[in-house]
Each structure stands twice: as structure tokens, then as C-alpha cells.
Design an enzyme around this catalytic site. Structure first.
Site, PDB file in Angstrom:
ATOM      1  N   SER A 222       5.252   7.817  11.488  1.00  0.00           N
ATOM      2  CA  SER A 222       4.075   7.064  11.072  1.00  0.00           C
ATOM      3  C   SER A 222       3.001   8.038  10.624  1.00  0.00           C
ATOM      4  O   SER A 222       3.087   9.246  10.885  1.00  0.00           O
ATOM      5  CB  SER A 222       3.548   6.213  12.234  1.00  0.00           C
ATOM      6  OG  SER A 222       3.057   7.057  13.271  1.00  0.00           O
ATOM      7  N   CYS A 223       1.964   7.506   9.979  1.00  0.00           N
ATOM      8  CA  CYS A 223       0.863   8.374   9.551  1.00  0.00           C
ATOM      9  C   CYS A 223       0.189   9.029  10.747  1.00  0.00           C
ATOM     10  O   CYS A 223      -0.196  10.208  10.695  1.00  0.00           O
ATOM     11  CB  CYS A 223      -0.146   7.585   8.727  1.00  0.00           C
ATOM     12  SG  CYS A 223      -0.899   6.171   9.573  1.00  0.00           S
TER      13      CYS A 223
ATOM     14  N   ARG B 263       0.819  -1.211   0.000  1.00  0.00           N
ATOM     15  CA  ARG B 263       0.000   0.000   0.000  1.00  0.00           C
ATOM     16  C   ARG B 263       0.857   1.268   0.000  1.00  0.00           C
ATOM     17  O   ARG B 263       0.650   2.167  -0.807  1.00  0.00           O
ATOM     18  CB  ARG B 263      -0.947   0.012   1.208  1.00  0.00           C
ATOM     19  CG  ARG B 263      -2.036  -1.044   1.215  1.00  0.00           C
ATOM     20  CD  ARG B 263      -2.886  -1.040  -0.038  1.00  0.00           C
ATOM     21  NE  ARG B 263      -3.480   0.259  -0.309  1.00  0.00           N
ATOM     22  CZ  ARG B 263      -3.924   0.624  -1.508  1.00  0.00           C
ATOM     23  NH1 ARG B 263      -3.819  -0.184  -2.543  1.00  0.00           N
ATOM     24  NH2 ARG B 263      -4.461   1.817  -1.697  1.00  0.00           N
TER      25      ARG B 263
ATOM     26  N   SER C  46       9.295   3.907   6.098  1.00  0.00           N
ATOM     27  CA  SER C  46       7.887   4.297   6.132  1.00  0.00           C
ATOM     28  C   SER C  46       7.244   3.922   7.459  1.00  0.00           C
ATOM     29  O   SER C  46       6.019   3.858   7.555  1.00  0.00           O
ATOM     30  CB  SER C  46       7.127   3.612   4.991  1.00  0.00           C
ATOM     31  OG  SER C  46       7.059   2.203   5.211  1.00  0.00           O
TER      32      SER C  46
ATOM     33  N   HIS D  47      -8.735   3.715  13.132  1.00  0.00           N
ATOM     34  CA  HIS D  47      -7.899   3.467  11.944  1.00  0.00           C
ATOM     35  C   HIS D  47      -8.607   2.527  10.979  1.00  0.00           C
ATOM     36  O   HIS D  47      -9.204   1.527  11.387  1.00  0.00           O
ATOM     37  CB  HIS D  47      -6.561   2.859  12.363  1.00  0.00           C
ATOM     38  CG  HIS D  47      -5.476   3.057  11.355  1.00  0.00           C
ATOM     39  ND1 HIS D  47      -5.460   2.416  10.132  1.00  0.00           N
ATOM     40  CD2 HIS D  47      -4.351   3.831  11.382  1.00  0.00           C
ATOM     41  CE1 HIS D  47      -4.383   2.787   9.459  1.00  0.00           C
ATOM     42  NE2 HIS D  47      -3.699   3.638  10.193  1.00  0.00           N
TER      43      HIS D  47
END
Length: 342
Positions: A156-157, A12, A123, A184
Site C-alpha cells: 500500500s502507499c 485514481r 495496487s 490521509h
């Protein structure tokens, strides 16, 4: 001079990174020189071309002989299972975007360096703060990048979404205590139907039939960015049955009296100023789908801002956990490359 980028792990985030880079105004500063992904090439091309969340790729995608062709540009593809399985030195990789999520300890990450990668951009957070040379939330501390780092995490997001908000609140009103609840969207570590899918029993349950509590390291991530809040932040997470866009419900006890109007004015000013392009603000009656494909790290829902008394604040912060974070990774990579002279 362009920054030679490779992507390890084409799931993703790996695919969103490539898509976001293709759409980015700074795309000319990058050259994607390799992708490493165990999946077969035809599947990689198909899932690049068609995405159920972000739509069809706005360009031409083809599977070539051992490569992807994006608008005619050839990107060599490898299918190695280990960091040493690709001769990164021969490719000449300036920065490897590690998007598989499989490696977070320094001794694991250094295997990529030993195999010829000059630098790594993760990421995900390092297992501990010392596993990386720097953790960067763009807009908060990217100016600390020197170009000499070898391993950098883009956090992180969730940390990108909430840490800047907490920093603003703490500077203006002071934060005594805060609780962060992340709502989430589902992730691929959950099954569609109940199954033996994970050692965490919560994650053995059907992702699309329930709201499911899961563990989260968000409090640790925030405290890495804002050590002055250490011991005053706690977090929990609940996976909810939507495929994209998440939210953080923030409850904070402030150190001085304020009003909802003053909090909203602070956040609106930040959106118009220091956080422009990374944070947005709305008071429209939104649902989560409205923020799909948003490039912002956080969207403050001013219509959901509440105060209980003069010091107990409740905020709702939306974010596209895929697209927003992919865009911040590009920001970090571009800044890091500039510091390297690339």
C-alpha cells in the site's frame, strides 16, 4: 522484449499508473494493451486528459471506437464487471495491474488467471499474506522476485512510505514499540456531504468538513514486511480534508539512547545512498501541498523530528499517496518483468 500490461480498474490509481508510466524513463519496456473499466469511454478519456490533482495529461488523449488513443497509440477498452468478462488470453496480457481494489482474496484473484491473465500485480495488499505469492515494497525486498510468481502485491502507499523508515531505525537503534498515525487525504469511499455511503459510520460523514477516524491495516502491512516487529507496531488513521498528499506521524520507543541529530544523520545518509530515488529528506518549513506529484515513497520532514528524552522518537513522514505509489508499482512491474526475461 516489452512487458504487455493491462489495467483493471481505471480510477485514481489506475489513471495515475498510466500517467506515471507515460512519464517514466522505462516506458519503452512496457506496452499497455488493454484497460477494463465499467465507466463510459468518453468519461475515461476526459479524466485521463484532465486531472484536478496532477494537471493536464502531457500528451494527446482521444476516445476512439472502443479504445483510448494516447499519443496515437491505441489501447483497447473493455467495460466488463467480472474477471471473466474479458478474454485476457486473446489479448496476451503478461501482467494485469489490478487497480479496482475489489479483489483481495486468492480465490477471487485466481479468476483473472483462469480467464487468461498470466500474472497479477495488485495496487493493494492481499486480504492475508497467503492470498498473494509475494508482497513487495520496492527497495526492501524486490530482489526476492523470481519471475515465477503469479500474484504479487505492491503493498500500500502507507506501507511503502513507512516500512523502509522503520527498517532503518530498527537496524540502527532497535524499536521497542511504535505507534503510527496516518493523516490521509480524502478518498472516494467518503461522501462530500453526509449520506448513506458506507457500512462504517465514520465514512458516512462529509469528507470535506471534518477530520474523520477510519480503520487501517497499516500495522499488519508493516509486520508482513518486518515480521521481527510483530506485536510491537500499532496504527490508526484519520482522513483529513485535502485531496492529495498524506503524512504518517511516527512515535517510537527505541532500544538504545540516541539524539535527534543522530536520527536525522541516519535518514539523510539513506536518502543519499540506499534509498535514493525512493525517499527524500527536507528541513524546509513545508505544507502538504508542496509534495503533490512527488515520485518518492516518503519524504522525511527533518524539521519536525523530535526526541523526548533519549529514547522516545517522533518523526513526520510525508508522501503523495497517488503519484509516489504509482511510481513504485512501475518499479515492481519492471523488476518482475526483468526476472521473467521481458
Amino acid at each position: 522484449m516489452t512487458l504487455r500490461i493491462a489495467i483493471n480498474g481505471y480510477g485514481r490509481i489506475g489513471r495515475c499508473f498510466l500517467r506515471a508510466l507515460h512519464a517514466s524513463p522505462v516506458r519503452g519496456r512496457f506496452q499497455v494493451v488493454a484497460i477494463n473499466e465499467p465507466a463510459d469511454l468518453e468519461s475515461m478519456a476526459y479524466l485521463t486528459r484532465y486531472d484536478s490533482t496532477h494537471g493536464c495529461f502531457p500528451g494527446q488523449v482521444e476516445a476512439g471506437e472502443g479504445c483510448l488513443k494516447i499519443d496515437g497509440t491505441v489501447i483497447p477498452v473493455f467495460h466488463a464487471e467480472t474477471p471473466e468478462g474479458v478474454d485476457w488470453a486473446a489479448i496476451g496480457v503478461d501482467v494485469l495491474v489490478e487497480a479496482s481494489g475489489r479483489y483481495s482474496h486468492r480465490h477471487e484473484l485466481e479468476r483473472f488467471l483462469a480467464a487468461g491473465c498470466r500474472r497479477l500485480l495488485l495496487s493493494h495488499p492481499g486480504h492475508t499474506a497467503s492470498d498473494v505469492d509475494r508482497t513487495v515494497v520496492f527497495g526492501m525486498n524486490h530482489d526476492l522476485l523470481s519471475g515465477d510468481e503469479r500474484i504479487v502485491s505492491a503493498a500500500s502507499c502507507t506501507t511503502n512510505a513507512i516500512a523502509p523508515v522503520l527498517a532503518l531505525l530498527d537496524r540502527s537503534f532497535g524499536i521497542e514499540q511504535a505507534m503510527l498515525t496516518t493523516l490521509h487525504s480524502v478518498m472516494n469511499d467518503q461522501p462530500l456531504i453526509d449520506g448513506y455511503h458506507h457500512t462504517d459510520l465514520h465514512r458516512t460523514r462529509s469528507a470535506m468538513q471534518s477530520m474523520i477516524p477510519v480503520s487501517t491495516g497499516l500495522a499488519r502491512g508493516v509486520q508482513r514486511m518486518l515480521p521481527e516487529l510483530a506485536g510491537r507496531i500499532e496504527s490508526k488513521a484519520i482522513r483529513v480534508p485535502v485531496v492529495n498528499v498524506s503524512a504518517i506521524d511516527l512515535v517510537a520507543t527505541l532500544r538504545c539512547d540516541t539524539t535527534a541529530a543522530e536520527v536525522k544523520a541516519l535518514l539523510r545518509a539513506a536518502v543519499a545512498g540506499s534509498e535514493s530515488g525512493r525517499m527524500d529528506y527536507t528541513e524546509h518549513p513545508h505544507a502538504s501541498i508542496d509534495f503533490n506529484h512527488s515520485p518518492h515513497s516518503a519524504i522525511i520532514d527533518g524539521g519536525q523530528t523530535r526526541m523526548s528524552g533519549a529514547r522516545l522518537l517522533n518523526l513526520l513522514v510525508w508522501f503523495d499517496n497517488e503519484w509516489g505509489f504509482a511510481n513504485r508499482m512501475i518499479d515492481v512491474a519492471a523488476c518482475w518483468g526483468a526476472r521473467m526475461g521481458r
